[in-house]
Design a protein around this motif. Sequence first.
Motif, PDB file in Angstrom:
ATOM      1  N   UNK A  19       0.830  -1.213   0.000  1.00 13.82           N
ATOM      2  CA  UNK A  19       0.000   0.000   0.000  1.00 13.82           C
ATOM      3  C   UNK A  19       0.862   1.260   0.000  1.00 13.82           C
ATOM      4  N   UNK A  20       1.931   1.275   0.800  1.00 14.44           N
ATOM      5  CA  UNK A  20       2.821   2.443   0.820  1.00 14.44           C
ATOM      6  C   UNK A  20       3.520   2.616  -0.523  1.00 14.44           C
ATOM      7  N   UNK A  21       3.954   1.515  -1.119  1.00 19.05           N
ATOM      8  CA  UNK A  21       4.609   1.603  -2.427  1.00 19.05           C
ATOM      9  C   UNK A  21       3.641   2.173  -3.462  1.00 19.05           C
ATOM     10  N   UNK A  22       2.393   1.725  -3.447  1.00 16.49           N
ATOM     11  CA  UNK A  22       1.387   2.240  -4.377  1.00 16.49           C
ATOM     12  C   UNK A  22       1.116   3.728  -4.121  1.00 16.49           C
ATOM     13  N   UNK A  23       1.102   4.125  -2.860  1.00 14.15           N
ATOM     14  CA  UNK A  23       0.897   5.526  -2.514  1.00 14.15           C
ATOM     15  C   UNK A  23       2.005   6.390  -3.112  1.00 14.15           C
ATOM     16  N   UNK A  28       4.262   9.913  -7.901  1.00 13.16           N
ATOM     17  CA  UNK A  28       5.458  10.108  -8.711  1.00 13.16           C
ATOM     18  C   UNK A  28       5.286   9.510 -10.111  1.00 13.16           C
ATOM     19  N   UNK A  29       4.855  10.308 -11.095  1.00 10.83           N
ATOM     20  CA  UNK A  29       4.630   9.802 -12.451  1.00 10.83           C
ATOM     21  C   UNK A  29       5.882   9.229 -13.112  1.00 10.83           C
ATOM     22  N   UNK A  30       7.065   9.756 -12.774  1.00 14.16           N
ATOM     23  CA  UNK A  30       8.299   9.226 -13.369  1.00 14.16           C
ATOM     24  C   UNK A  30       8.442   7.734 -13.058  1.00 14.16           C
ATOM     25  N   UNK A  31       8.268   7.367 -11.785  1.00 14.01           N
ATOM     26  CA  UNK A  31       8.438   5.963 -11.408  1.00 14.01           C
ATOM     27  C   UNK A  31       7.288   5.106 -11.922  1.00 14.01           C
ATOM     28  N   UNK A  32       6.095   5.685 -12.040  1.00 10.36           N
ATOM     29  CA  UNK A  32       4.985   4.943 -12.646  1.00 10.36           C
ATOM     30  C   UNK A  32       5.348   4.540 -14.072  1.00 10.36           C
ATOM     31  N   UNK A  66      10.773   2.034  -0.445  1.00  5.05           N
ATOM     32  CA  UNK A  66       9.576   2.174   0.382  1.00  5.05           C
ATOM     33  C   UNK A  66       9.832   1.712   1.817  1.00  5.05           C
ATOM     34  N   UNK A  67      10.537   0.623   1.979  1.00  5.05           N
ATOM     35  CA  UNK A  67      10.742   0.063   3.315  1.00  5.05           C
ATOM     36  C   UNK A  67      11.410   1.029   4.290  1.00  5.05           C
TER      37      UNK A  67
END
Length: 96
Positions: A19-23, A28-32, A66-67
Amino acid sequence: MLVWEAIVETTDTTLVTTEWAMFHLAKNPYWQDRLYQDILEVCGSEKLTEEHLPQLPCLSVIFHETLPKCSLVPIMPPRYVHEDTQLDGFKIPAWD
């Protein structure tokens, strides 16, 4: 009960990390785009499977970043990148 507790706790930890990674991906569109391009290169029109995961370094970077930022253990303080950095070919922007 002890076995069941370990299974539930492990699942919850994985769910919260995801969930945090998805948030952070949503912000951040670059990483998407980077993750999407990696998935297209590896999978093409196939369904993403567990066998593809080692071939997706961007996904690994996302979870490894994320971690520390969103630690599930309250004792561990979050870590931030204070200036733009490049690590193993990945651009890591400074966190605000």
